[in-house]
Design an enzyme around this catalytic site. Structure first.
Site, short mmCIF file in Angstrom:
data_model
loop_
_atom_site.label_atom_id
_atom_site.label_comp_id
_atom_site.label_asym_id
_atom_site.label_seq_id
_atom_site.Cartn_x
_atom_site.Cartn_y
_atom_site.Cartn_z
N LYS A 43 1.16 -1.29 0.44
CA LYS A 43 0.01 -0.09 0.39
C LYS A 43 1.35 1.60 0.31
O LYS A 43 0.87 2.29 -0.71
CB LYS A 43 -1.06 0.00 1.03
CG LYS A 43 -1.90 0.77 1.28
CD LYS A 43 -3.33 1.08 0.07
CE LYS A 43 -3.84 2.19 -0.04
NZ LYS A 43 -4.91 2.60 0.95
N ASN A 76 -6.46 10.89 -10.65
CA ASN A 76 -5.52 9.83 -9.92
C ASN A 76 -5.09 9.50 -11.42
O ASN A 76 -4.05 8.95 -11.85
CB ASN A 76 -5.84 8.24 -9.13
CG ASN A 76 -5.44 8.98 -7.72
OD1 ASN A 76 -5.47 9.96 -7.62
ND2 ASN A 76 -7.29 7.97 -6.69
#
Ligand SMILES: NC(=O)C1=CN([C@@H]2O[C@H](COP(=O)(O)OP(=O)(O)OC[C@H]3O[C@@H](n4cnc5c(N)ncnc54)[C@H](OP(=O)(O)O)[C@@H]3O)[C@@H](O)[C@H]2O)C=CC1
Ligand SMILES: CC(C)(CO)C(=O)C(=O)O
Length: 292
Positions: free
Chosen positions: A176, A194
């Site tokens: 992550k 994003n």
């Protein structure tokens, strides 16, 4: 079972809604007014076109009496909570933060059963009692030590709110971390969603340089090509999202840059590795925080 959720932000409210279907939830807020509002009117979750109200208990007093506690505050808000938990009898504590800043607290909490969780849902807080479930994912959990109570949390789990148990908590956090390191600071600096990081060739090159610097700092189990594909697939899946760092900057809040990039700079320094792209994004985001 009784579950405490510390923090009534996007993630805290999301967990309160879904876990509240089968468990008794107590939400810990920072302000008394927040607790009062939740006690009086309950919380609201919007999902697709539906809006669902859940009643729950909330308090601003950090009594933390439940046997299972989910911690859903930002990295930089953890310290007072950890100080309090150190004095409490043994419980199951699940940390849901991005980044790796919370690792430093684990030795102080060694009498508790500790888990880390990676939340792959999209959640957007609308107001003090409303959260929008913007993307269905899973929550991946891994034990730091202990495992007795955590399985009970998943009894009757919801199809839109699944849990997955992973074996290696370190690997889970690192995967992550590399995603957040590659996506969050660039989107905050470039003020883009994003998806722009894979659509725009020049942004993609910057993201790859950052990715490579992070990849050199840890012995990841996954190969470089497979992790790079993973980072790009998250970018695509969350193409329409604004990263949490971009949201924090836009809303004039502190970001989690220290827990994400700051911890990588410390590691690079110990290894005597030059990481110019990480250094640049770290100071650029710190600078933006000061402008806010
Ligand atoms: N939002 C998302 O989609 C995702 C978030 N995450 C991670 O989850 C974590 C939480 O994120 P998010 O929910 O978005 O953050 P938010 O800022 O929305 O929520 C944090 C909440 O915790 C409250 N809080 C702070 N300190 C305390 C305390 N001592 N006691 C009780 N409440 C407290 C804050 O209050 P106040 O507002 O007063 O500061 C705020 O309401 C972060 O580490 C984030 O990186 C991970 C994946 C996805
Ligand atoms: C995966 C990603 C980048 C999704 O926006 C995220 O976790 C964040 O914004 O903090």
């Amino acid at each position: 079972m009784q579950i405490g959720i510390i923090g009534s932000g996007a993630i805290g409210l999301l967990f309160a809604h879904y876990l509240g279907k089968h468990h008794e939830i107590n939400v810990y807020t920072r302000r008394e007014s927040g607790a009062q509002l939740l006690n009086e009117r309950g919380m609201e979750l919007t999902f697709n076109t539906e809006s669902l109200t859940t009643s729950l208990k909330a308090t601003a007093k950090p009594t933390y009496g439940e046997e299972v506690l989910f911690i859903a505050v930002k990295q930089y808000q953890l310290k007072p909570i950890v100080q309090k938990l150190k004095e409490m009898p043994r419980k199951t504590i699940i940390f849901l933060q991005n980044g790796i800043g919370h690792l430093e607290f684990f030795s102080e909490l060694s009498k508790h059963e500790l888990f880390v969780g990676i939340v792959e849902h999209g959640a957007l807080k609308i107001d003090e009692r409303t959260v929008c479930h913007t993307g269905v994912g899973v929550t991946k959990l891994a034990a730091v030590h202990g495992e007795s109570y955590v399985h009970k949390v998943f009894e009757n789990e919801d199809e839109y709110f699944l849990f997955k148990i992973e074996n290696d908590f370190h690997e889970l956090l690192m995967e992550k971390l590399i995603v957040n390191a590659a996506i969050n600071p660039l989107t905050a600096l470039l003020r883009c969603k994003n998806g722009a990081l894979f659509k725009n060739k020049d942004y993609q090159l910057l993201m790859e340089r950052i990715f490579k610097e992070v990849y050199c700092l840890f012995p990841f189990k996954k190969g470089e090509a497979s992790l790079w594909n993973h980072v790009n697939s998250i970018c695509k899946k969350t193409a329409e999202n604004e990263s949490s760092m971009l949201k924090d900057i836009k809303e004039g809040r502190p970001t989690e840059i220290d827990a994400i990039i700051g911890s990588l700079l410390e590691k690079a320094e110990k290894m005597k590795k030059a990481v110019p792209y990480l250094t640049f994004v770290y100071y650029a985001v710190k600078g933006l925080e000061q402008e806010n």
